[in-house]
Design an enzyme around this catalytic site. Structure first.
Site, short mmCIF file in Angstrom:
data_model
loop_
_atom_site.label_atom_id
_atom_site.label_comp_id
_atom_site.label_asym_id
_atom_site.label_seq_id
_atom_site.Cartn_x
_atom_site.Cartn_y
_atom_site.Cartn_z
N VAL A 104 1.12 -1.16 -0.42
CA VAL A 104 -0.23 -0.39 -0.01
C VAL A 104 0.88 1.49 0.07
CG1 VAL A 104 -1.97 1.43 0.94
CG2 VAL A 104 -1.73 -1.32 1.23
N HIS A 105 0.44 2.09 -1.17
CA HIS A 105 1.62 3.38 -0.92
C HIS A 105 0.78 4.21 -1.95
CE1 HIS A 105 2.46 1.56 -5.11
NE2 HIS A 105 2.88 3.56 -5.44
N ARG A 106 0.14 4.36 -2.17
CA ARG A 106 -1.06 5.65 -3.22
C ARG A 106 -1.19 6.01 -2.02
NH1 ARG A 106 0.01 4.71 -8.59
NH2 ARG A 106 0.01 3.16 -9.43
N ASP B 120 -2.11 -1.38 -4.15
CA ASP B 120 -2.65 -0.62 -5.24
C ASP B 120 -1.30 0.30 -6.11
OD1 ASP B 120 -0.78 0.85 -3.56
OD2 ASP B 120 -1.87 1.92 -2.38
#
Length: 357
Positions: free
Chosen positions: A204-206, A280
């Site tokens: 998860v990084h967006r 993501d």
């Protein structure tokens, strides 16, 4: 012929390594590489040059983190100076990062042609900084190298139909080239006590997910409720957001193994032997398809629509119940067409460059 390559983030290193190999096999092109320093963590930057046997960059800007405006402005200032000094025949940019945007704007202002590798991708979500970066870069570029037919269609819809090429995806070159060495050399499955096919990889990084506490909470709740081992490489930015929003307790379950970001070989070994990917990340969606690993995308839309159409990728959004539902109903599709080319994209791009200038 002299080209200047601008890279700054992990996926760009991987893509550039394949084109650099194709260029070095010939003597007609001189490549000068600039590393903006957009990713500066050792496992997300320097080590890739070693593993991929990339020549060390000719210029390292060391820009590091910062707001979009600050980061892009610093890159613009430094890249313009380098371009004026080097006087390349063409500037090559990759993907959709701030390094991509800065490289394309700097080159366009001083009338240097631009080649965009991975052109034509659209999520149709302009809240994503990456969407803005790729749209601007495509409209400034002189050569547009598209990974898929959908990308070509997207450009045509925006009135871009000259010097547009269906090249395949250069990341597929890298997956084919590095998969076996990665599995042979990486010890990460043993280090984490994992059995192939018996764990999930999650990332998860967006900003749309990590910057919104409720969205992040829902995603982490889904991870908490899954009944299989989850390997969660934590992007530094996401790690800080989890701490800031006081969500640490959602990742303390025994089946969730949080690790620092890993190098390309370790990640390729992990992804290629996972049961499924929850992410993501645009790049991981694509790599999952290339490796024939089911993917659950933690977004409402994707640039890689072909992976959804073939049934290998499932859009789950961010809500806990939707994510769990997609996981619980995972099935391996029977059909996996070659939608990203034949693994010779770097050679295709190299030949187009040779005949264009």
């Amino acid at each position: 012929m002299k080209i200047l390559t601008v890279v700054g983030a992990r996926p760009q290193f991987i893509k550039a390594s394949m084109l650099s190999k194709a260029i070095k096999a010939q003597s007609k092109i001189e490549e000068i590489m600039v590393h903006t320093g957009q990713h500066y963590d050792h496992n997300m930057s320097t080590i890739f040059f070693d593993q991929l046997k990339l020549t060390k960059p000719d210029y390292y800007l060391g820009i590091g983190s910062g707001s979009h405006g600050e980061q892009t402005a610093k890159m613009l200032f430094e890249l313009e100076k380098i371009m004026l000094s080097v006087q390349p025949d063409i500037v090559i940019v990759y993907g959709d990062t701030n390094s991509t945007l800065a490289g394309s704007i700097a080159a366009s202002k001083i009338h240097i042609p631009i080649a965009h590798v991975e052109a034509g991708l659209r999520s149709f979500n302009k809240k994503m900084p990456e969407e803005i970066n790729r749209i601007i870069t495509d409209h400034l570029s002189h050569l547009l190298f598209c990974p898929s037919k959908t990308a070509i269609h997207n450009l045509k819809q925006e009135g871009i139909d000259k010097e547009v090429y269906l090249t395949g995806d250069i990341m597929y070159d890298a997956v084919i080239h590095f998969k076996d060495p990665a599995i042979q050399q990486s010890t990460i499955l043993n280090d984490l006590s994992l059995t192939a096919g018996n764990y999930f990889i999650a990332t998860v990084h967006r900003a749309e997910n990590s910057d919104e506490p409720e969205r992040l909470k829902q995603i982490l709740t889904a991870f908490q409720r899954l009944d299989k081992t989850i390997i969660l490489p934590l992007h530094p930015r996401t790690k800080n957001k989890i701490q800031h929003f006081k969500l640490d307790h959602f990742i303390t379950s025994s089946h969730i193994k949080t690790i620092d970001p890993v190098n390309y070989f370790d990640m390729l070994a992990l992804v290629s032997q996972a049961k499924a990917i929850l992410t993501d990340s645009g790049g991981l969606q694509k790599e999952a398809y290339m490796l024939r690993i089911p993917c659950i995308t933690l977004r409402e839309e994707t640039e890689w629509i072909e992976t959804v159409q073939t049934g290998w990728n499932h859009l789950a959004g961010y809500k806990t119940n939707q994510i769990l539902d997609k996981v619980n109903h995972l099935k391996l599709p029977q059909y996996s067409p070659s939608i990203f080319g034949d693994g010779r994209t770097a050679h295709v791009i190299h030949n187009i460059l040779l005949h264009s200038f």
